[in-house]
Design a protein around this motif. Structure first.
Motif, PDB file in Angstrom:
ATOM      1  N   ASN A  72     -17.762 -16.049 -17.828  1.00 53.38           N
ATOM      2  CA  ASN A  72     -16.426 -15.470 -17.942  1.00 53.38           C
ATOM      3  C   ASN A  72     -15.951 -15.328 -19.389  1.00 53.38           C
ATOM      4  O   ASN A  72     -14.765 -15.157 -19.633  1.00 53.38           O
ATOM      5  CB  ASN A  72     -15.423 -16.326 -17.162  1.00 53.38           C
ATOM      6  CG  ASN A  72     -15.361 -17.750 -17.690  1.00 53.38           C
ATOM      7  OD1 ASN A  72     -16.005 -18.092 -18.677  1.00 53.38           O
ATOM      8  ND2 ASN A  72     -14.594 -18.579 -17.017  1.00 53.38           N
ATOM      9  N   ASP A  73     -16.867 -15.420 -20.337  1.00 54.48           N
ATOM     10  CA  ASP A  73     -16.564 -15.297 -21.769  1.00 54.48           C
ATOM     11  C   ASP A  73     -15.649 -16.410 -22.291  1.00 54.48           C
ATOM     12  O   ASP A  73     -14.995 -16.249 -23.321  1.00 54.48           O
ATOM     13  CB  ASP A  73     -15.954 -13.924 -22.103  1.00 54.48           C
ATOM     14  CG  ASP A  73     -16.917 -12.789 -21.824  1.00 54.48           C
ATOM     15  OD1 ASP A  73     -18.124 -12.979 -22.042  1.00 54.48           O
ATOM     16  OD2 ASP A  73     -16.467 -11.721 -21.386  1.00 54.48           O
ATOM     17  N   ASP A  74     -15.590 -17.540 -21.597  1.00 53.82           N
ATOM     18  CA  ASP A  74     -14.797 -18.690 -22.029  1.00 53.82           C
ATOM     19  C   ASP A  74     -15.756 -19.824 -22.367  1.00 53.82           C
ATOM     20  O   ASP A  74     -16.270 -20.493 -21.465  1.00 53.82           O
ATOM     21  CB  ASP A  74     -13.838 -19.122 -20.925  1.00 53.82           C
ATOM     22  CG  ASP A  74     -12.998 -20.333 -21.314  1.00 53.82           C
ATOM     23  OD1 ASP A  74     -13.132 -20.831 -22.450  1.00 53.82           O
ATOM     24  OD2 ASP A  74     -12.213 -20.781 -20.461  1.00 53.82           O
ATOM     25  N   THR A  76     -15.327 -22.728 -23.351  1.00 55.80           N
ATOM     26  CA  THR A  76     -14.897 -24.089 -23.035  1.00 55.80           C
ATOM     27  C   THR A  76     -15.398 -24.566 -21.682  1.00 55.80           C
ATOM     28  O   THR A  76     -15.350 -25.761 -21.398  1.00 55.80           O
ATOM     29  CB  THR A  76     -13.354 -24.224 -23.077  1.00 55.80           C
ATOM     30  OG1 THR A  76     -12.786 -23.402 -22.054  1.00 55.80           O
ATOM     31  CG2 THR A  76     -12.805 -23.838 -24.436  1.00 55.80           C
ATOM     32  N   ASP A  77     -15.880 -23.663 -20.827  1.00 51.54           N
ATOM     33  CA  ASP A  77     -16.411 -24.112 -19.544  1.00 51.54           C
ATOM     34  C   ASP A  77     -17.932 -23.944 -19.443  1.00 51.54           C
ATOM     35  O   ASP A  77     -18.503 -23.991 -18.369  1.00 51.54           O
ATOM     36  CB  ASP A  77     -15.694 -23.436 -18.376  1.00 51.54           C
ATOM     37  CG  ASP A  77     -15.816 -21.924 -18.383  1.00 51.54           C
ATOM     38  OD1 ASP A  77     -16.631 -21.382 -19.155  1.00 51.54           O
ATOM     39  OD2 ASP A  77     -15.092 -21.276 -17.621  1.00 51.54           O
TER      40      ASP A  77
END
Length: 100
Positions: A72-74, A76-77
């Motif tokens: 999801n382009d995040d 941090t996860d």
């Protein structure tokens, strides 16, 4: 798919270098130094001289887990463990996916 040194096999059956191999919608191709595994699910793994590249099709966006999280382009996860938590250390992440 197992890769050890210059030996590639699928479920114990050897895959000769340069000959594409298809097993239950998973294709394995060994064009020299690299080994390429394409799943029928939109995931491609290429191992070349110890470097691993994983490519995921856009149809899986938001539907993955693991190294790149839910895609999801995040960042941090990323490093998502099987229980859904995020590992702080890469070794912890890798060990969390080990199976007996």
């Amino acid at each position: 798919v197992t890769v050890r040194d210059r030996n590639v096999s699928v479920n114990g059956a050897a895959v000769p270098e340069g000959d594409p191999h298809l097993h239950n919608s998973v294709s394995v191709w060994w064009p020299g130094a690299a080994v390429v595994v394409n799943s029928g699910l939109g995931v491609r793994v290429k191992v070349d001289s110890g470097l691993v590249a994983v490519t995921v099709g856009t149809e899986l966006r938001g539907g993955t887990r693991g190294l790149c999280g839910p895609y999801n382009d995040d960042p941090t996860d990323d490093l998502q463990q099987p229980d859904g938590t995020v590992a702080v250390l890469t070794a912890t992440f890798g060990n969390s996916w080990k199976r007996p």
